[in-house]
Design a protein around this motif. Structure first.
Motif, PDB file in Angstrom:
ATOM      1  N   ILE A   1      -1.507   0.467  -3.331  1.00 66.58           N
ATOM      2  CA  ILE A   1      -3.073   0.947  -2.847  1.00 66.58           C
ATOM      3  C   ILE A   1      -3.197   0.594  -2.347  1.00 66.58           C
ATOM      4  O   ILE A   1      -2.496  -0.958  -1.262  1.00 66.58           O
ATOM      5  N   ASP A   2      -3.259   0.886  -1.335  1.00 65.23           N
ATOM      6  CA  ASP A   2      -2.889   1.366   0.649  1.00 65.23           C
ATOM      7  C   ASP A   2      -3.983   1.519   1.176  1.00 65.23           C
ATOM      8  O   ASP A   2      -4.923   1.998   1.521  1.00 65.23           O
ATOM      9  N   CYS A   3      -4.760   0.141   2.139  1.00 63.54           N
ATOM     10  CA  CYS A   3      -5.458  -0.252   2.620  1.00 63.54           C
ATOM     11  C   CYS A   3      -5.029  -0.236   3.973  1.00 63.54           C
ATOM     12  O   CYS A   3      -4.637  -0.748   4.636  1.00 63.54           O
ATOM     13  N   VAL A   4      -5.619   0.380   5.006  1.00 62.15           N
ATOM     14  CA  VAL A   4      -5.097   0.934   6.471  1.00 62.15           C
ATOM     15  C   VAL A   4      -5.969   0.462   7.380  1.00 62.15           C
ATOM     16  O   VAL A   4      -5.276  -0.442   8.090  1.00 62.15           O
ATOM     17  N   ASN A   5      -7.359   0.178   7.135  1.00 58.05           N
ATOM     18  CA  ASN A   5      -8.097  -1.015   7.944  1.00 58.05           C
ATOM     19  C   ASN A   5      -9.704  -1.619   7.213  1.00 58.05           C
ATOM     20  O   ASN A   5      -9.941  -1.150   6.350  1.00 58.05           O
TER      21      ASN A   5
ATOM     22  N   LEU B   1      -6.252  -9.542   4.250  1.00 58.74           N
ATOM     23  CA  LEU B   1      -5.587  -9.959   4.848  1.00 58.74           C
ATOM     24  C   LEU B   1      -4.335  -9.475   5.188  1.00 58.74           C
ATOM     25  O   LEU B   1      -4.184  -9.093   6.215  1.00 58.74           O
ATOM     26  N   THR B   2      -4.105  -8.352   4.646  1.00 56.71           N
ATOM     27  CA  THR B   2      -3.355  -7.419   4.677  1.00 56.71           C
ATOM     28  C   THR B   2      -2.993  -6.565   6.054  1.00 56.71           C
ATOM     29  O   THR B   2      -2.641  -6.309   5.984  1.00 56.71           O
ATOM     30  N   ALA B   3      -4.669  -6.091   5.591  1.00 59.99           N
ATOM     31  CA  ALA B   3      -4.536  -4.423   6.719  1.00 59.99           C
ATOM     32  C   ALA B   3      -4.126  -5.189   7.764  1.00 59.99           C
ATOM     33  O   ALA B   3      -4.608  -5.196   8.985  1.00 59.99           O
ATOM     34  N   ASN B   4      -5.452  -6.424   8.579  1.00 61.51           N
ATOM     35  CA  ASN B   4      -5.350  -6.847   9.932  1.00 61.51           C
ATOM     36  C   ASN B   4      -4.445  -8.435  10.462  1.00 61.51           C
ATOM     37  O   ASN B   4      -4.774  -8.867  11.412  1.00 61.51           O
ATOM     38  N   GLY B   5      -4.338  -8.878   8.604  1.00 61.55           N
ATOM     39  CA  GLY B   5      -3.202  -9.650   9.508  1.00 61.55           C
ATOM     40  C   GLY B   5      -3.915 -11.660   9.765  1.00 61.55           C
ATOM     41  O   GLY B   5      -2.880 -11.788   9.662  1.00 61.55           O
ATOM     42  N   PHE B   6      -4.894 -11.483   9.309  1.00 63.07           N
ATOM     43  CA  PHE B   6      -5.762 -12.600   9.277  1.00 63.07           C
ATOM     44  C   PHE B   6      -6.866 -12.556   8.359  1.00 63.07           C
ATOM     45  O   PHE B   6      -7.116 -12.181   8.159  1.00 63.07           O
TER      46      PHE B   6
END
Length: 151
Positions: free
Chosen positions: A55-59, A28-33
């Motif tokens: 923790i950063d999930c880029v994609n 959800l946080t990486a893709n916006g849905f």
């Protein structure tokens, strides 16, 4: 995580989001849905990845159903290394090249034929010639970057 419960509305995801844990689902946080249904016959997302803040999930990529070995989607997640490992994460070193050894002539001939085809298709000789012409005309750093792109 695959808990056979809705990844956004279930009890465990709600617990992860509480103030003492503050974990978020990274599709959800990486893709916006929200993530799509996980199981090919299912109607809800039951697979997710929860991480703490920082923790950063880029994609995140969720495959089509039955693209992998099972009946669920497989996921590929891209995390920022520094956010996971910190500033001092290890330097990756490429392994040294290995000599091709093959005593079966038919295999060796087929390998070399494919190697020639790929070398021609990807214009490897002309690209290498361009790199050689750049020696002395570009900085060593720029040449190193260009060589890494070629290889």
């Amino acid at each position: 995580m695959d808990v056979n419960d809705h990844v956004y509305k279930g009890r465990l995801p709600k617990r992860f989001g509480e103030r003492d844990l503050m974990m978020t689902e990274r599709f959800l946080t990486a893709n916006g849905f929200e993530a799509p249904n996980s199981y090919y016959r299912g109607s809800r997302p039951i697979t997710g990845c929860f991480c703490t803040q920082g923790i950063d999930c880029v994609n995140v990529y969720a495959s089509p159903h039955r693209a992998g070995a099972g009946d669920h989607r497989y996921w590929i997640m891209d995390f920022d290394a520094k956010s996971v490992l910190g500033a001092g994460y290890p330097h990756l070193v490429r392994p040294k090249g290995r000599r091709l050894k093959c005593v079966v002539k038919r295999t060796r001939v087929a390998y070399l034929r494919q190697l020639r085809r790929l070398t021609e298709r990807h214009n490897m000789y002309s690209k290498m010639k361009s790199l050689q012409e750049g020696v002395g005309t570009v900085s060593p750093r720029q040449l190193k970057i260009a060589m890494n792109k070629w290889d």
